[in-house]
Design a protein around this motif. Structure first.
Motif, PDB file in Angstrom:
ATOM      1  N   HIS A  54     -19.158  32.251  47.703  1.00  0.00           N
ATOM      2  CA  HIS A  54     -19.771  30.921  47.615  1.00  0.00           C
ATOM      3  C   HIS A  54     -19.700  30.215  48.964  1.00  0.00           C
ATOM      4  O   HIS A  54     -18.698  30.296  49.662  1.00  0.00           O
ATOM      5  N   LEU A  55     -20.772  29.494  49.290  1.00  0.00           N
ATOM      6  CA  LEU A  55     -20.811  28.722  50.526  1.00  0.00           C
ATOM      7  C   LEU A  55     -21.671  27.488  50.333  1.00  0.00           C
ATOM      8  O   LEU A  55     -22.446  27.404  49.377  1.00  0.00           O
ATOM      9  N   THR A  56     -21.512  26.529  51.225  1.00  0.00           N
ATOM     10  CA  THR A  56     -22.279  25.288  51.180  1.00  0.00           C
ATOM     11  C   THR A  56     -22.930  25.066  52.537  1.00  0.00           C
ATOM     12  O   THR A  56     -22.309  25.296  53.575  1.00  0.00           O
ATOM     13  N   HIS A  57     -24.186  24.624  52.499  1.00  0.00           N
ATOM     14  CA  HIS A  57     -24.913  24.309  53.729  1.00  0.00           C
ATOM     15  C   HIS A  57     -25.666  23.004  53.502  1.00  0.00           C
ATOM     16  O   HIS A  57     -26.506  22.917  52.604  1.00  0.00           O
ATOM     17  N   LYS A  58     -25.324  21.996  54.284  1.00  0.00           N
ATOM     18  CA  LYS A  58     -25.941  20.666  54.187  1.00  0.00           C
ATOM     19  C   LYS A  58     -25.926  20.128  52.751  1.00  0.00           C
ATOM     20  O   LYS A  58     -26.911  19.627  52.241  1.00  0.00           O
ATOM     21  N   GLY A  59     -24.780  20.284  52.096  1.00  0.00           N
ATOM     22  CA  GLY A  59     -24.592  19.748  50.755  1.00  0.00           C
ATOM     23  C   GLY A  59     -25.175  20.578  49.629  1.00  0.00           C
ATOM     24  O   GLY A  59     -25.070  20.208  48.465  1.00  0.00           O
ATOM     25  N   LYS A  60     -25.787  21.708  49.915  1.00  0.00           N
ATOM     26  CA  LYS A  60     -26.376  22.555  48.885  1.00  0.00           C
ATOM     27  C   LYS A  60     -25.565  23.844  48.766  1.00  0.00           C
ATOM     28  O   LYS A  60     -25.184  24.445  49.775  1.00  0.00           O
ATOM     29  N   SER A  61     -25.306  24.269  47.546  1.00  0.00           N
ATOM     30  CA  SER A  61     -24.493  25.457  47.293  1.00  0.00           C
ATOM     31  C   SER A  61     -25.334  26.729  47.270  1.00  0.00           C
ATOM     32  O   SER A  61     -26.428  26.746  46.698  1.00  0.00           O
ATOM     33  N   TYR A  62     -24.788  27.779  47.855  1.00  0.00           N
ATOM     34  CA  TYR A  62     -25.434  29.085  47.895  1.00  0.00           C
ATOM     35  C   TYR A  62     -24.428  30.152  47.506  1.00  0.00           C
ATOM     36  O   TYR A  62     -23.219  29.941  47.571  1.00  0.00           O
ATOM     37  N   LYS A  63     -24.947  31.314  47.116  1.00  0.00           N
ATOM     38  CA  LYS A  63     -24.091  32.444  46.753  1.00  0.00           C
ATOM     39  C   LYS A  63     -24.619  33.711  47.396  1.00  0.00           C
ATOM     40  O   LYS A  63     -25.829  33.883  47.576  1.00  0.00           O
ATOM     41  N   ILE A  64     -23.690  34.583  47.714  1.00  0.00           N
ATOM     42  CA  ILE A  64     -24.007  35.926  48.174  1.00  0.00           C
ATOM     43  C   ILE A  64     -23.326  36.867  47.193  1.00  0.00           C
ATOM     44  O   ILE A  64     -22.111  36.790  47.003  1.00  0.00           O
ATOM     45  N   VAL A  65     -24.100  37.730  46.548  1.00  0.00           N
ATOM     46  CA  VAL A  65     -23.516  38.693  45.615  1.00  0.00           C
ATOM     47  C   VAL A  65     -23.628  40.077  46.234  1.00  0.00           C
ATOM     48  O   VAL A  65     -24.686  40.468  46.725  1.00  0.00           O
ATOM     49  N   TYR A  66     -22.498  40.784  46.230  1.00  0.00           N
ATOM     50  CA  TYR A  66     -22.460  42.095  46.864  1.00  0.00           C
ATOM     51  C   TYR A  66     -21.532  43.032  46.123  1.00  0.00           C
ATOM     52  O   TYR A  66     -20.745  42.635  45.279  1.00  0.00           O
ATOM     53  N   GLU A  67     -21.656  44.309  46.474  1.00  0.00           N
ATOM     54  CA  GLU A  67     -20.816  45.353  45.910  1.00  0.00           C
ATOM     55  C   GLU A  67     -20.051  46.015  47.057  1.00  0.00           C
ATOM     56  O   GLU A  67     -20.613  46.240  48.129  1.00  0.00           O
ATOM     57  N   VAL A  68     -18.786  46.303  46.830  1.00  0.00           N
ATOM     58  CA  VAL A  68     -17.940  46.919  47.853  1.00  0.00           C
ATOM     59  C   VAL A  68     -17.726  48.391  47.509  1.00  0.00           C
ATOM     60  O   VAL A  68     -17.334  48.725  46.394  1.00  0.00           O
ATOM     61  N   PHE A  69     -17.999  49.247  48.493  1.00  0.00           N
ATOM     62  CA  PHE A  69     -17.726  50.676  48.374  1.00  0.00           C
ATOM     63  C   PHE A  69     -16.600  50.977  49.371  1.00  0.00           C
ATOM     64  O   PHE A  69     -16.852  51.320  50.526  1.00  0.00           O
TER      65      PHE A  69
END
Length: 95
Positions: A54-69
């Motif tokens: 999870h991260l925030t940029h200029k007051g808006k929330s974003y997500k990065i979904v990933y898989e770890v190998f």
């Protein structure tokens, strides 16, 4: 340190993001994920095996979904986007 790759659909995700956020992704967030991929929340149920950063940029929330190998030293990004309808879009993408 892990290598980061992404599925083809992530290219379109990146086009929809603000330019300032793109710079932050490259310099801050991808670096953080690469150094410690297990810091993100582990998802469950139908998304088991995926992690949500999870991260925030200029007051808006974003997500990065990933898989770890871990054995391969590889992180595969499945989706990047704002919080609105994020998991509905993710479900269509990964299932």
């Amino acid at each position: 340190m892990f290598e980061i790759k992404s599925i083809k659909a992530v290219k379109n995700d990146l086009k929809r993001l603000p330019h300032g956020l793109l710079d932050d992704l490259k310099t801050i967030h991808f670096k953080s994920i690469r150094e410690n991929p297990f810091q993100a929340h582990e998802l469950g149920y139908v998304f088991k095996g995926l992690r949500s950063y999870h991260l925030t940029h200029k007051g808006k929330s974003y997500k990065i979904v990933y898989e770890v190998f871990e054995e391969d030293g590889l992180i595969v990004i499945n989706m990047i986007g704002s919080r609105e309808s994020f998991y509905e879009k993710l479900k269509r993408r990964v299932l």
